[in-house]
Design an enzyme around this catalytic site. Structure first.
Site, PDB file in Angstrom:
ATOM      1  CG  HIS A 141      -2.103   0.922   1.043  1.00  8.52           C
ATOM      2  ND1 HIS A 141      -2.005   2.296   1.146  1.00  8.52           N
ATOM      3  CD2 HIS A 141      -3.404   0.663   0.754  1.00  8.52           C
ATOM      4  CE1 HIS A 141      -3.190   2.835   0.936  1.00  8.52           C
ATOM      5  NE2 HIS A 141      -4.057   1.871   0.682  1.00  8.52           N
ATOM      6  CG  HIS A 142       1.443   5.182  -2.715  1.00 11.01           C
ATOM      7  ND1 HIS A 142       2.648   5.664  -2.255  1.00 11.01           N
ATOM      8  CD2 HIS A 142       1.383   5.532  -4.025  1.00 11.01           C
ATOM      9  CE1 HIS A 142       3.281   6.288  -3.241  1.00 11.01           C
ATOM     10  NE2 HIS A 142       2.548   6.204  -4.318  1.00 11.01           N
TER      11      HIS A 142
END
Length: 488
Positions: A141-142
């Site tokens: 996930h960013h």
């Protein structure tokens, strides 16, 4: 009483990536498809290998805990139910196990959101590739990692030699810390609200001690913020790349010779990044014209993330990125003219201070209430500030290994925001440079055509630079269609 914020709390930028992922259509994970020489390891071998390195990246055993009533940004907490086998999955390609089957599986993998109730990463072991090879599909996930630090983190799971020394074991086995209660999460967030302003007070005292220096800094920051925000306020041009997107993705790539790109740069001037952006502009122009979209005088706006991570912070998790807006002259069909425009655009961006302005605004999100941040992120997703994201990450120029198997290629993926149907991620690795194309499944059904047109746009530059043409057998092996479309 603490006078600094909780180091386990998400920064304002990290939290914004969660807020952008507010529906099933937008997935804010970065990813890559990595191809290795065979034979593939067993699932048990890979799980054991990952577990032997997890102590080097403690965040990978942590999940998010959300503050009640939205009174603070989420914090990272140890997952008491962490199971490596949930995150390291095992898949196989159908016959014949070619690039087409791998791309389809990658598209399906990248279409699935990560479960926020678990650590925000996955690693898929993919068997059944032709010639006995295998692949790894990685998703993170960013909110956990940006593109630059992601390159560094691969050195944790990957080795620099085929037979590396044993990884040092931790002094004690991992034991998760107790989960905080909702009351603890709320109290901690409210406590930080009373302590962090102390840092602001100290900053004000510093201002009074050196007013002239601080005023100069404020003026410079305001100018930088203006250079970043004004292009966004004007909005990007309309294009078929900006439509409502769904949850499903197509993924493909174009793989090129890095030395050839450098030879173009050496002959025509500029930087490798200039050549890459000129290639993207040329490919996009060809693609639009092939679909009957007029491109005369059309300049698409790309959002280009840039790293503001200090050398001392390389390898640390969390995001240290800003952004600049860059014009892509897709309507210019003459390659030398297009390259000169791109070079001038990038030189102008360096002087404009856009990245500094983006960094200032990013830092301000740390003081914004979470509810305001959430609404701002959603509002931004509905606006057309840019047409697409183009990110160029320099990767290692030496081979990497996992369990003694050499990585042959890596194809990066950048996520799509709402109303952004295409993202292009570029990464160099061991003498190759790869364009990873991530697109909405329905908006760009012929994504392979765009990949081929990127290759053709690069060859236009190579021809202008006086380089010998690529031989046709290689072009057939890479499935590169020759598509030259006249301007309209």
């Amino acid at each position: 009483m603490r006078d600094v914020a909780n180091s386990d709390r998400l920064s304002g930028l990290d939290a914004s990536f969660l807020h952008l992922e507010h529906d099933a259509a937008t997935h804010m994970h970065v990813a890559s498809c990595m191809v290795f020489e065979g034979p593939p390891p067993s699932h048990d071998e890979l799980v054991a290998h990952v577990e032997s390195r997890l102590h080097l990246v403690p965040r990978y055993r942590q999940r998010l805990a959300f503050v009640p009533y939205g009174q603070g940004r989420p914090v990272w907490v140890d997952d008491p139910h962490f199971n490596t086998r949930y995150h390291v999955q095992h898949h196989a390609l159908p016959r014949p196990g070619g690039e087409e089957e791998l791309k389809q599986l990658a598209g399906r993998a990248f279409s699935q959101q990560l479960d926020r109730n678990k650590p925000l990463w996955e690693l898929w072991l993919v068997e059944g590739l032709a010639d006995g090879r295998f692949a790894l599909l990685g998703k993170t996930h960013h909110a956990l990692v940006d593109g630059i630090s992601g390159v560094d983190i691969t050195t944790v799971l990957f080795d620099l030699t085929r037979d590396p020394p044993a990884t040092p074991r931790p002094d004690a086995p991992w034991v998760p810390r107790p989960l905080p209660s909702d009351a603890q999460l709320l109290a901690d967030a409210l406590l930080e609200r009373t302590t962090v302003p102390g840092e602001i007070a100290r900053g004000l005292r510093a201002t009074l001690r050196a007013p002239r220096r601080v005023v100069k800094k404020v003026v410079e920051d305001l100018a930088a913020v203006g250079s970043f925000t004004l292009p966004g306020v004007r909005g990007a041009p309309s294009s078929p790349l900006n439509v409502r997107i769904g949850p499903h993705r197509r993924f493909t790539w174009d793989n090129e010779d890095l030395e050839r790109v450098k030879a173009i740069k050496n002959a025509l001037g500029g930087t490798v990044n200039d050549v890459v952006l000129c290639t993207v502009a040329g490919g996009l122009g060809r693609y639009l014209r092939a679909h009957g979209h007029p491109t005369i005088d059309l300049v698409l706006r790309a959002m280009i993330p840039v790293s503001v991570r200090a050398d001392a912070e390389r390898g640390a998790l969390g995001n240290q990125v800003a952004a600049v807006w860059a014009g892509l002259p897709v309507g210019v069909t003459e390659p030398l003219e297009r390259l000169e425009l791109v070079k001038g655009e990038m030189e102008g961006l360096k002087e404009s201070g856009q990245a500094v302005g983006a960094r200032v605004l990013t830092e301000l999100t740390g003081f914004a209430p979470p509810t305001v941040m959430a609404q701002a992120a959603r509002l931004q997703a509905h606006q057309r500030f840019f047409n697409l994201v183009v990110t160029n990450v320099p990767g290692p120029q030496l081979p990497l290994y996992v369990l003694g198997r050499r990585m042959e290629a890596i194809y990066p993926m950048v996520p799509l925001a709402q109303n952004q149907a295409l993202g292009i991620a570029i990464m160099s690795y061991d003498g190759r440079i790869s364009f990873g194309l991530n697109a909405d499944f329905d908006a760009l059904p012929d994504l392979e055509l765009l990949a081929g047109q990127l290759s053709e746009a690069l060859e236009e530059l190579a021809d202008a630079a006086g380089l010998p043409p690529l031989d046709s057998p290689r072009r057939r092996r890479n499935g590169r269609p020759a598509a030259v479309v006249a301007a309209t």
